[in-house]
Scaffold this active site. Structure first.
Site, PDB file in Angstrom:
ATOM      1  N   GLY A   2     -15.722  -8.017  -8.008  1.00  0.00           N
ATOM      2  CA  GLY A   2     -14.834  -8.651  -7.044  1.00  0.00           C
ATOM      3  C   GLY A   2     -14.423 -10.034  -7.532  1.00  0.00           C
ATOM      4  O   GLY A   2     -14.198 -10.249  -8.711  1.00  0.00           O
ATOM      5  N   ARG A   3     -14.345 -10.951  -6.594  1.00  0.00           N
ATOM      6  CA  ARG A   3     -13.960 -12.320  -6.923  1.00  0.00           C
ATOM      7  C   ARG A   3     -15.181 -13.121  -7.363  1.00  0.00           C
ATOM      8  O   ARG A   3     -16.286 -12.896  -6.871  1.00  0.00           O
ATOM      9  CB  ARG A   3     -13.351 -12.958  -5.662  1.00  0.00           C
ATOM     10  CG  ARG A   3     -12.772 -14.322  -5.873  1.00  0.00           C
ATOM     11  CD  ARG A   3     -12.426 -14.941  -4.516  1.00  0.00           C
ATOM     12  NE  ARG A   3     -12.479 -16.380  -4.613  1.00  0.00           N
ATOM     13  CZ  ARG A   3     -11.406 -17.168  -4.556  1.00  0.00           C
ATOM     14  NH1 ARG A   3     -10.231 -16.637  -4.375  1.00  0.00           N
ATOM     15  NH2 ARG A   3     -11.532 -18.472  -4.683  1.00  0.00           N
ATOM     16  N   ASP A   4     -14.979 -14.046  -8.279  1.00  0.00           N
ATOM     17  CA  ASP A   4     -16.028 -14.993  -8.682  1.00  0.00           C
ATOM     18  C   ASP A   4     -17.321 -14.314  -9.120  1.00  0.00           C
ATOM     19  O   ASP A   4     -18.422 -14.761  -8.775  1.00  0.00           O
ATOM     20  CB  ASP A   4     -16.369 -15.944  -7.507  1.00  0.00           C
ATOM     21  CG  ASP A   4     -15.262 -16.949  -7.270  1.00  0.00           C
ATOM     22  OD1 ASP A   4     -14.609 -17.343  -8.254  1.00  0.00           O
ATOM     23  OD2 ASP A   4     -15.051 -17.327  -6.104  1.00  0.00           O
ATOM     24  N   HIS A   5     -17.204 -13.240  -9.861  1.00  0.00           N
ATOM     25  CA  HIS A   5     -18.405 -12.511 -10.259  1.00  0.00           C
ATOM     26  C   HIS A   5     -19.273 -13.371 -11.179  1.00  0.00           C
ATOM     27  O   HIS A   5     -18.844 -13.794 -12.239  1.00  0.00           O
ATOM     28  CB  HIS A   5     -18.045 -11.201 -10.950  1.00  0.00           C
ATOM     29  CG  HIS A   5     -19.243 -10.313 -11.153  1.00  0.00           C
ATOM     30  ND1 HIS A   5     -19.577  -9.302 -10.280  1.00  0.00           N
ATOM     31  CD2 HIS A   5     -20.208 -10.317 -12.103  1.00  0.00           C
ATOM     32  CE1 HIS A   5     -20.691  -8.721 -10.693  1.00  0.00           C
ATOM     33  NE2 HIS A   5     -21.095  -9.315 -11.806  1.00  0.00           N
ATOM     34  N   THR A  46     -25.477  -7.916  -6.450  1.00  0.00           N
ATOM     35  CA  THR A  46     -25.483  -8.887  -5.361  1.00  0.00           C
ATOM     36  C   THR A  46     -26.663  -9.835  -5.404  1.00  0.00           C
ATOM     37  O   THR A  46     -27.725  -9.515  -5.930  1.00  0.00           O
ATOM     38  CB  THR A  46     -25.445  -8.190  -3.975  1.00  0.00           C
ATOM     39  OG1 THR A  46     -25.227  -9.193  -2.976  1.00  0.00           O
ATOM     40  CG2 THR A  46     -26.735  -7.461  -3.682  1.00  0.00           C
ATOM     41  N   ARG A  47     -26.452 -11.005  -4.867  1.00  0.00           N
ATOM     42  CA  ARG A  47     -27.487 -11.995  -4.586  1.00  0.00           C
ATOM     43  C   ARG A  47     -27.252 -12.545  -3.187  1.00  0.00           C
ATOM     44  O   ARG A  47     -27.640 -13.653  -2.865  1.00  0.00           O
ATOM     45  CB  ARG A  47     -27.427 -13.126  -5.622  1.00  0.00           C
ATOM     46  CG  ARG A  47     -27.716 -12.629  -7.041  1.00  0.00           C
ATOM     47  CD  ARG A  47     -27.541 -13.704  -8.071  1.00  0.00           C
ATOM     48  NE  ARG A  47     -28.376 -14.857  -7.773  1.00  0.00           N
ATOM     49  CZ  ARG A  47     -27.943 -16.008  -7.263  1.00  0.00           C
ATOM     50  NH1 ARG A  47     -26.659 -16.174  -7.002  1.00  0.00           N
ATOM     51  NH2 ARG A  47     -28.766 -16.987  -7.029  1.00  0.00           N
ATOM     52  N   ASN A  48     -26.621 -11.707  -2.360  1.00  0.00           N
ATOM     53  CA  ASN A  48     -26.203 -12.154  -1.041  1.00  0.00           C
ATOM     54  C   ASN A  48     -26.690 -11.227   0.058  1.00  0.00           C
ATOM     55  O   ASN A  48     -26.859 -10.029  -0.166  1.00  0.00           O
ATOM     56  CB  ASN A  48     -24.669 -12.169  -0.969  1.00  0.00           C
ATOM     57  CG  ASN A  48     -24.110 -13.555  -1.161  1.00  0.00           C
ATOM     58  OD1 ASN A  48     -24.496 -14.474  -0.443  1.00  0.00           O
ATOM     59  ND2 ASN A  48     -23.233 -13.708  -2.137  1.00  0.00           N
TER      60      ASN A  48
END
Lengths: 406, 406
Positions: free
Chosen positions: B290-293, B186-188
């Site tokens: 997931g999406r847009d990794h 993650t970066r979120n």
């Protein structure tokens, strides 16, 4: 007449017409045996081809093994009244509700200590345990031998909509593109705890498969058979699970509903193994086991059905068990959780069967985070249509319910 | 002086004290290289022991393989200004922020077509792609050779609380009793879509393990490195993921938070492979995608990072990918769902990063089904403490942010 069963033996060749059948000595069977004959003939209970003999019952009772080494947890016996004139070697005709159902080649007539069956299979001699009670109420002698159906079973509605043989299950799985199928055993109208048990089990079974399209499905396989007062009526169980999918809570892309004719034995861990075997015969690759699987009262600990798998070699089961904790509604998370992932144990709102029951009896629609509104509506409709006004089994239902097999 | 790196070579023996270090020719490196040296020395990027030579870069660019056949998707190069007086065979000292950081045994000095790297790794030459831009802005020559840290890295707060070497990761996994660990990249700052991606991935990774106690854990491994304006600030990412666990949304029994020093390349599918390799080096058994990794803009299709695994042999990766669809909030289900399991596509409320961003910028607390209230509170506190008032990276943050490595 096309016989349905296993193997082409000379008997099958000999009984060609209904008049051949009528020449046989005939026995009328109770519902349990009729259902088991159907399940055996179609392979739900494979590798069994018929009812067990002494050696088989003994192997199953003592070691959970058939004499050939195959894992099998619960004896399947054909008890009969010794007034019937049957001897070893006979081919007999079996009728149900007065109509020809099956033939049986009687290989052995034997007795077995029923109390021993009870103690070993149910881990108790307590007559209040419904499985013990059933066992002790068997007649004193058992017929062993293979069985063949003499006709395809006819099901009344709504059962007819959900009847699939093991072969038909596999065909549907293939059509749906499923490489894996996780079986969900139920005798309940689904609350959201059940719904998410299935959803979570889907992730477990799907594991590392791609999700460009669903390669994993959920088979909801209802056990249809003997009912006890207070159970949900069988018709409602089927129709509400159908609603869960029809109204999109579990997408039809990953959902299939069917049933197995089987009288619950409430054997807890041993019955969990039997359920695994049955669903493996349907082509399922996984089977989910939650809390209190196939248990009754306090005879088994909440996760005893999980523990039995510790003693089973993987190669003895053609299906992978998936173990899940009981779900609850967590108001902090605002969702269905379990205590492995969510740490708000002090706030959890458990699904209490008796609470949900009392809400339904008061005709209050539960919140959608307990029961989906469409599920509730279908339940109430089924109560009117099949339950003599009640979604739960009553004495009246037991007496007057429509038969399952026509 | 205890050198940290791979293999005991004669150089390591020779450089024993800080005065030995000071006799070396020294090069001051930029943050990217300092971070990569730390990651290499501790084994985050194993089997790399240093920066790549021509043959290695070429193998990786052309075939995603090191010359020894090991899968590797992204070149690791040490670009340097040719004004520096370095020649092949030299042992050089590396400083960062003016302080001794590492030594390097220079094996090779080479050039490589940077445009070719960009095209092969990023599938585009578009300079607007941040990975392409980074590649093309490298100096014209590269140093290849193994590196050793000359000191343990010191991290400023809050990084210091979450620093774990690969070996320390494995020790913690063991202490927690985890047999399987699923990595989440993650970066979120986590919204509930992320939270349930982790929860669903937990079920997938746990598969058929018992749940008497958690045998599967989730490693939230934040990529810490270069930031772009509009990103969440690194400090907030760590502290909010910590809050998610601290406040029980993901139980600490199954949750661990750490970070890897790595400048995102936004290489989509190739970077997904790199993330899998890094997390396998940390001892993880599974990695969720997931999406847009690791994507950016529209350079890669939403699930392109899933597709690349089709071309990878299982035995080339010591970690199992778990593929999940994007989650959304479904108002019918009242929960976080995805379009495999839930069929209410028409009603779904997708998590829009820009919507959540604008809500946060307006200082409106999102509903708890979008962002947990404690996560929001911690985010706002981090904005004050580390972000010059903003939870998002600003020009001011880029200029004045505290350094990660002390």
């Amino acid at each position: 007449m096309n016989l349905i069963g296993h193997g082409k033996v000379e008997i099958v060749e000999r009984i060609k017409t209904i008049s051949d059948f009528k020449e046989l000595h005939r026995i009328e069977v109770k519902r349990q045996l009729a259902h088991e004959i159907v399940s055996i003939a179609y392979g739900f209970l494979s590798p069994l081809k018929g009812f067990m003999n002494y050696e088989e019952v003994d192997g199953v009772v003592e070691n959970m093994r058939l004499p050939n080494g195959v894992l099998w947890p619960i004896p399947l016996v054909f008890d009969y009244s010794q007034n019937e004139k049957v001897k070893e070697g006979d081919t007999i005709g079996i009728t149900y509700l007065g109509k020809p159902l099956a033939i049986m080649k009687v290989k052995e007539i034997f007795k077995y200590d029923k109390l021993k069956i009870a103690e070993k299979v149910y881990k108790t001699k307590d007559i209040k345990h419904p499985g013990v009670k059933r066992t002790l109420s068997y007649a004193d002698a058992f017929l062993a031998g293979d069985v063949w159906l003499v006709r395809e079973p006819q099901f009344n509605k709504p059962y007819s909509e959900f009847w699939l043989t093991p072969r038909m299950h596999r065909t549907v799985f293939e059509k749906k593109g499923w490489k894996r199928v996780v079986a969900f055993q139920t005798r309940n109208v689904p609350h959201t705890g059940h719904e998410y048990l299935m959803k979570f089990a889907w992730f477990a079974a799907n594991e590392n498969q791609k999700v460009d399209e669903p390669r994993t499905g959920i088979l909801v396989n209802v056990v249809i058979g003997e009912k006890r007062v207070g159970d949900y009526i069988d018709e409602a169980i089927l129709l509400t699970h159908d609603a869960l999918s029809k109204y999109g809570y579990i997408s039809p892309k990953v959902h299939l509903l069917s049933f197995t004719l089987w009288d619950m034995r409430y054997a807890g861990p041993r019955e969990a193994l039997l359920h695994a075997i049955i669903r493996s015969n349907l082509g399922c690759t996984h089977h989910v086991f939650g809390r209190d699987h196939a248990g009754v009262g306090n005879y088994y600990s909440p996760y005893e059905a999980h523990e039995i798998f510790d003693s089973i070699n993987e190669e003895d089961l053609l299906i992978k068990p998936i173990f899940l904790r009981e779900n609850y509604y967590c108001p902090r998370c605002g969702s269905i959780e379990n205590e492995i992932l969510c740490d708000h144990k002090d706030e959890k709102q458990e699904f209490s069967g008796s609470l949900i029951r009392s809400i339904i009896l008061d005709e209050v629609k539960p919140t959608k985070m307990v029961m989906r509104p469409e599920v509730y509506d279908v339940l109430m409709k089924a109560a009117e249509q099949y339950g003599f006004g009640s979604p739960f089994v009553t004495e009246e239902y037991l007496e007057k319910r429509q038969s399952i097999l026509g």
